[in-house]
Design a protein around this motif. Structure first.
Motif, mmCIF file in Angstrom:
data_model
loop_
_atom_site.group_PDB
_atom_site.id
_atom_site.type_symbol
_atom_site.label_atom_id
_atom_site.label_comp_id
_atom_site.label_asym_id
_atom_site.label_seq_id
_atom_site.Cartn_x
_atom_site.Cartn_y
_atom_site.Cartn_z
ATOM 1 N N GLY A 67 36.313 -9.712 -8.063
ATOM 2 C CA GLY A 67 36.406 -9.500 -6.623
ATOM 3 C C GLY A 67 37.824 -9.543 -6.119
ATOM 4 O O GLY A 67 38.788 -9.368 -6.873
ATOM 5 N N TRP A 160 23.884 -6.613 -7.380
ATOM 6 C CA TRP A 160 24.351 -7.581 -6.387
ATOM 7 C C TRP A 160 23.311 -7.818 -5.299
ATOM 8 O O TRP A 160 23.244 -8.916 -4.734
ATOM 9 C CB TRP A 160 25.676 -7.119 -5.754
ATOM 10 N N SER A 174 33.399 -11.150 -3.612
ATOM 11 C CA SER A 174 32.814 -9.802 -3.585
ATOM 12 C C SER A 174 32.584 -9.287 -2.170
ATOM 13 O O SER A 174 32.136 -8.151 -1.988
ATOM 14 C CB SER A 174 31.469 -9.805 -4.332
ATOM 15 N N ILE A 191 30.406 -3.934 -8.320
ATOM 16 C CA ILE A 191 30.216 -5.335 -7.916
ATOM 17 C C ILE A 191 29.512 -6.069 -9.046
ATOM 18 O O ILE A 191 28.345 -5.798 -9.343
ATOM 19 C CB ILE A 191 29.413 -5.432 -6.606
#
Length: 641
Positions: A67, A160, A174, A191
Motif C-alpha cells: 500500500g 480486498w 490500502s 490491492i
C-alpha cells in the motif's frame, strides 16, 4: 470490477524520475499497467499497455503492493520484494513475505528524508515493523477469512472486498487504492490483503491416509499493540491482542477434497484496565472505573456474537494476589452484561494444573460441555457444500492471553481434532490422535510454534513452558529458557516496546502525521541522572579494580563518594521509574500514566517526579507516597482502595 477476483501474482516495476510503472507478470491474460506519478499528490491511473520506455528506468521484481503511507513529509509505496511459499489451499499458493522495499513517491523526497529527523524516525519505525512482523498472503485464497466465512462470500468479488476487515492488516495502507477503485479506476487486482500472524501447514499420514493439518492465527489490526502499552478494551469495543486461531484438516483432492475447521479466539479482558510500567518487575495494576465501561464491554460481545454465534468465555486470570482485581472486574462486567449468548466460565489454571499437570485442562473442557459446548460443533464441507457449520466459539484469556491461553486452546484443538479425524475416516472409533506418535509430535510442535509467534508479537519473546507443549516433559533447558524469556520480557517491555508500539500505531493508522510527534519533555535533571549513575558506577569499578598506589587514600575517598552518588542516583531513578520507561511517543498514553479517577490501583510506585499526579483537582493534597493516595481515595469514597 475486474474480470478476475485474484490479485496479480507479481510485477516488473519500472522506476523513473517521472513515475512508477507496475507491469503484471501473470501469464495468459491481458494485463493492466498501474502508473503512479511521482508528483506531490502521486496521481494514480491504469493503462492498457506499457508506455514507451526511455532506458533510464530501474527495474525490480515486486510480488505484492502492501500500500501507500504518508509519514511526516512524504508519501511512500510499501512493496513486497521477496516471498517464500509456505503451503497451498484450494489450489492457491500461500506465501510469507520475506523482503520489502519502501519507495518515496515525490521525486525530490530523498533530500527531505535526510534533513528531517522526524521523517527518519518514522521511516525507521515502518521498516522495523515490516521486518519484525510475520506477514502472510495469497493471490487467490482469502487468508483473512475462516473457511466457514468464505462459504458465504461472492467468489467473483475482488479479494480486498471479501477480506475480513479486522484481519486485513494493511487495510490502512490500502485506503488510497480502495478509494480510487470506488471512484471509478479499478485497482482491485493491485490491492493485496495481508495478515499478521501465524500460518503452518503439515503434510501428515495416519493409518495410511494422507492429509494436510494446518493452523493459522490472524491478529486483529484494531487496538494492536504491545504488552503493557495495550491492554483492555476501547470505546469501540475492540480489545488488545485479539487473535482468531483456526485449526483445519484437508483430506482428498479436487472435487473429493474434504475440509474440517475449528475456530477459537483470544483477547484482553474487555474492561478499561492497564499495567503502568515503573521499572519494577510487576507494574502498577490499574482498573479504571469509567462510565463508558458497560457500553464498551457490551459492544465487544455484540461483535463477538455477530461474528461467531454463542460465545463461551474462559477466564484463566488468578483468583488470588496481584491478578485478582482483573478477574473481579471481568466478572462484574459480564454479570452486568445480561447477554444470553455469552457464557462465562472461570478456571483457576495455576491451582488446577499445579505441577505442570496440564492434562487436567480436560476437566475444563468437560465443564464447557456441561454448559452446551459440543465436540461436533465445527465447520465441515465436502466439495462445494457445507455439511455443518460452527455455531459457537470459545474465547480464552489470561492476563496477557499468551502462555496459559495457548495451553487451553491446544487442548480444545486436540479434543475437536479427534472427532474431525474420525468423521474423515482417518481415525477409527475409539482411536485417538495421541496414539500416533509421529502425528502427535507434529500437533504438539505446531501449537508450540503458534504460541511462540503470538507471544513474540505481543511480549517480544516466545511463549513460556513450550518445552512441555512440544515434548510433554519439563526440562532444565526449558526452565532456563523461560528464565531468559522472563528477563528479556522485562527489559523489552520497559526499555524497547515504546518504539514497537509506535510502529503498530503508524502501520495500522492509529496515529497519523496530523497528530504530530511529542518530544522529550522531561526535566534536564531527570534526563541526566542515568548518565550520573553510569559515570559513578564506572568510577567505583575503577577504584576497586585499579592497582594500589601512593594515592590510595585519595582514591578510596573518591570511590566512597562515587558509591554515595551511585546510590543516590539509583534511588532517584527508581522513585521516578515512570519517567524512565520508554513510553510510546506517537500516541503517548498520558491518561493511563497519570490516571487519578475512580477504580482500583495496586499502588502508585515510581511516580515521585509527577507533581500533582495523585489528585489533579487539588495539588495541595498530592503526595509521592502511595499510602497517602490510598488514604485520600478511601476518604473520598473511591472504589478499590
Amino acid at each position: 470490477m475486474s474480470s478476475s477476483s485474484a490479485t496479480y501474482d507479481g510485477y516488473k516495476l519500472y522506476i523513473s524520475p517521472e513515475s512508477y510503472l507496475f507491469e503484471p507478470t501473470s501469464a495468459g491474460e491481458k494485463q493492466q499497467i498501474l502508473k503512479i506519478e511521482r508528483e506531490e499528490d502521486g496521481a494514480i491511473s491504469v493503462l492498457d499497455k506499457l508506455p514507451v520506455l526511455t532506458q533510464r528506468e530501474k527495474i525490480i521484481n515486486v510480488y505484492g503492493i502492501i500500500g501507500q503511507i504518508t509519514l511526516h513529509t512524504s508519501p511512500y509505496l510499501v512493496l513486497i520484494t521477496a516471498r517464500k511459499q509456505v503451503g497451498e489451499l484450494g489450489g492457491h499458493a500461500l506465501w510469507m513475505a520475506t523482503d520489502f522495499r519502501v519507495c518515496p513517491i515525490p521525486r525530490d523526497s530523498k533530500p527531505s528524508v535526510l534533513e528531517e529527523p522526524v521523517e527518519r524516525m518514522l521511516l525507521g519505525l515502518l521498516k522495523t515493523h515490516l521486518y519484525s512482523a510475520p506477514f502472510y498472503f495469497s493471490y487467490g485464497w482469502d487468508l483473512t477469512s475462516s473457511m466457514q466465512r468464505q462459504q458465504g462470500q461472492k467468489k467473483e468479488a475482488p479479494l480486498w472486498e471479501r477480506a475480513d476487515e479486522r484481519f486485513f492488516w494493511n487495510r490502512y495502507l490500502s485506503e488510497r487504492f480502495i478509494k480510487e477503485t470506488q471512484s471509478g479506476a479499478d485497482l482491485s487486482r493491485f490491492i493485496q490483503p495481508i495478515i499478521f500472524g501465524f500460518l503452518e501447514l503439515k503434510q501428515c499420514r495416519i493409518n495410511g491416509t494422507g492429509f494436510t493439518f494446518g493452523l493459522v492465527a490472524r491478529r486483529s489490526r484494531h487496538r494492536a499493540g504491545t504488552r503493557y502499552f495495550s491492554r483492555g478494551v476501547d470505546k469501540n469495543g475492540e480489545v488488545s491482542n485479539f487473535n482468531e486461531s483456526e485449526q483445519f484438516v484437508v483430506a482428498g483432492q479436487g472435487s473429493e477434497e474434504h475440509r474440517c475447521a475449528y475456530l477459537q479466539t483470544r483477547g484482553s479482558v474487555p474492561v478499561f484496565w492497564a499495567e503502568v510500567n515503573n521499572l519494577r518487575y510487576k507494574p502498577d495494576l490499574l482498573i479504571m472505573d469509567k462510565h463508558e465501561t458497560a457500553e464498551a464491554t457490551a459492544l465487544h460481545f455484540e461483535k463477538q456474537v455477530a461474528a461467531y454465534g454463542e460465545v463461551y468465555l474462559v477466564n484463566l486470570v488468578n483468583q488470588k494476589g496481584y491478578e485478582k482485581p482483573v478477574k473481579d472486574a471481568y466478572e462484574r462486567a459480564v454479570e452486568e452484561l445480561g447477554n444470553a449468548h455469552v457464557h462465562y466460565t472461570y478456571y483457576d489454571f495455576h491451582h488446577e494444573c499445579k505441577g505442570m499437570k496440564f492434562e487436567k485442562v480436560m476437566q475444563l473442557v468437560e465443564r464447557l460441555e456441561g454448559k452446551g459446548l459440543r465436540i461436533d460443533d465445527y465447520f465441515e464441507d465436502s466439495g462445494r457444500d457445507a455439511k455443518r457449520t460452527q455455531g459457537a466459539v470459545v474465547r480464552t484469556n489470561c492476563m496477557d492471553c499468551l502462555d496459559r491461553t495457548n495451553v487451553v486452546q491446544s487442548t480444545l484443538g486436540r479434543w475437536i481434532l479427534n472427532d474431525q479425524l474420525r468423521v474423515l475416516g482417518i481415525l477409527a472409533d475409539g482411536e485417538r490422535l495421541e496414539d500416533h506418535k509421529d502425528f502427535w509430535h507434529v500437533f504438539r510442535n505446531v501449537w508450540a510454534d503458534h504460541a511462540d509467534v503470538v507471544s513474540k508479537a505481543y511480549s517480544g519473546t516466545g511463549a513460556l513452558k513450550t518445552d512441555f507443549t512440544r515434548t510433554g516433559k519439563r526440562s532444565k533447558e526449558g526452565a532456563l529458557q523461560d528464565g531468559v524469556n522472563s528477563i528479556t520480557r522485562y527489559v523489552r517491555n520497559n526499555f524497547f516496546d515504546g518504539s514497537r508500539q509506535d510502529a503498530y500505531d503508524l502501520f495500522t493508522g492509529a496515529w497519523t502525521p496530523r497528530k504530530g510527534v511529542a518530544g522529550d519533555k522531561r526535566a534536564l535533571l531527570v534526563r541526566a541522572m542515568p548518565y550520573v549513575l553510569l559515570l559513578s558506577v564506572l568510577v567505583v569499578l575503577f577504584g576497586l579494580l585499579a592497582p594500589l598506589g601512593d594515592s590510595d587514600s585519595s582514591r578510596r575517598a573518591l570511590t566512597a563518594t562515587a558509591v554515595v552518588v551511585a546510590a543516590t542516583s539509583f534511588y532517584f531513578i527508581t522513585e521516578r521509574g515512570l519517567e524512565y520507561v520508554a513510553w510510546p511517543t506517537l500516541n503517548r498514553p498520558e491518561e493511563t500514566m497519570y490516571y487519578d479517577g475512580p477504580g482500583y490501583s495496586s499502588g502508585r510506585h515510581g511516580r515521585a517526579a509527577v507533581p500533582g499526579h495523585y489528585d489533579r483537582r487539588n495539588t495541595s493534597k498530592a503526595s509521592t507516597k502511595p499510602k497517602d493516595v490510598a488514604a485520600l481515595n478511601k476518604k473520598e469514597g473511591r472504589r478499590g482502595y
